[in-house]
Design a protein around this motif. Sequence first.
Motif, short mmCIF file in Angstrom:
data_model
loop_
_atom_site.label_atom_id
_atom_site.label_comp_id
_atom_site.label_asym_id
_atom_site.label_seq_id
_atom_site.Cartn_x
_atom_site.Cartn_y
_atom_site.Cartn_z
N SER A 61 -12.55 -0.25 -1.53
CA SER A 61 -12.50 1.21 -1.59
C SER A 61 -13.36 1.75 -2.73
O SER A 61 -13.58 1.09 -3.74
CB SER A 61 -11.05 1.67 -1.79
OG SER A 61 -10.55 1.24 -3.04
N SER A 62 -13.86 2.96 -2.53
CA SER A 62 -14.62 3.62 -3.59
C SER A 62 -13.64 4.28 -4.55
O SER A 62 -12.54 4.70 -4.17
CB SER A 62 -15.56 4.67 -3.00
OG SER A 62 -14.85 5.62 -2.24
N ALA A 63 -14.05 4.38 -5.81
CA ALA A 63 -13.14 4.85 -6.86
C ALA A 63 -12.60 6.25 -6.59
O ALA A 63 -11.45 6.54 -6.91
CB ALA A 63 -13.85 4.81 -8.21
N ASP A 64 -13.40 7.10 -5.98
CA ASP A 64 -12.99 8.49 -5.77
C ASP A 64 -12.08 8.67 -4.56
O ASP A 64 -11.57 9.77 -4.32
CB ASP A 64 -14.21 9.40 -5.64
CG ASP A 64 -15.11 9.00 -4.49
OD1 ASP A 64 -15.05 7.84 -4.07
OD2 ASP A 64 -15.89 9.86 -4.02
N LYS A 65 -11.86 7.60 -3.78
CA LYS A 65 -11.04 7.73 -2.58
C LYS A 65 -9.82 6.82 -2.61
O LYS A 65 -9.11 6.70 -1.61
CB LYS A 65 -11.89 7.41 -1.34
CG LYS A 65 -13.01 8.41 -1.10
CD LYS A 65 -13.80 8.06 0.16
CE LYS A 65 -14.92 9.07 0.39
NZ LYS A 65 -15.71 8.75 1.60
N ARG A 66 -9.55 6.20 -3.74
CA ARG A 66 -8.42 5.27 -3.81
C ARG A 66 -7.09 6.01 -3.90
O ARG A 66 -6.97 7.03 -4.58
CB ARG A 66 -8.56 4.38 -5.04
CG ARG A 66 -9.61 3.32 -4.93
CD ARG A 66 -9.72 2.53 -6.22
NE ARG A 66 -10.93 1.72 -6.20
CZ ARG A 66 -11.66 1.46 -7.26
NH1 ARG A 66 -11.29 1.92 -8.47
NH2 ARG A 66 -12.74 0.71 -7.16
N SER A 67 -6.11 5.43 -3.23
CA SER A 67 -4.73 5.92 -3.39
C SER A 67 -4.18 5.40 -4.71
O SER A 67 -4.78 4.53 -5.36
CB SER A 67 -3.87 5.43 -2.23
OG SER A 67 -3.75 4.01 -2.28
N GLN A 71 -5.27 1.97 -6.66
CA GLN A 71 -5.73 1.98 -8.04
C GLN A 71 -4.92 1.00 -8.89
O GLN A 71 -5.47 0.34 -9.78
CB GLN A 71 -5.64 3.38 -8.63
CG GLN A 71 -6.26 3.51 -10.01
CD GLN A 71 -7.74 3.13 -10.01
OE1 GLN A 71 -8.52 3.66 -9.23
NE2 GLN A 71 -8.13 2.22 -10.89
#
Length: 201
Positions: A61-67, A71
């Motif tokens: 996952s990309s950092a800006d879209k993680r739940s 994270q």
Amino acid sequence: MKTLLQIKTSLNGDNGQSSYLSNEFVTRWKAQNPDGKVIVRDLAANPVPHLDGERFNAFLSSADKRSASEQKIIDYSDQLIEEIKAADAVAIGLPMYNFGIPSTLKAYFDHIARSGVTFRYTENGPEGLLPNIPVYILAARGGIYQGIQADSQTGYMKTFLAFLGLQDTRFIYAEGLAMGEDGKTNALNTAVNEIESTVAA
């Protein structure tokens, strides 16, 4: 101040032969580095969760879209990776279970192999991103496998660690540990002597 990361993988804890060897390594390393720091990662006492779909997808996952849960998985993986980055050397106690490495160590490896963090693919092939510090592998085996096809550990460990940039792998073997008390004693003593000369070099 130098730092050593000790990774224990024996299901028998400190009663395991691989833990005995890695503890002997630490003792001699501390004698050579009295101001040094030892980080202990005991994968039997505190196992890393085995890889599942949620964890694998979190790594992708990309950092800006993680739940929040993703994270948390990333933070845990980052902690393991930072332990390696903080170390000047790594000592891994490695028993052989059913011709392979312990599943707890495989789970640990699955958490430190992160694309863009510890390795990346380039037009010239994969590139390891971890600093090339020495990794000492203290291998304890009930039988004798070194140099034959049944030794699935040595090639795997070299390949995986080099993939992350850890190309300086140094093996110390204690074999035949289940083949009689005399052979066991001789194998362990020989391995400890090799540890002593290796650390002192």
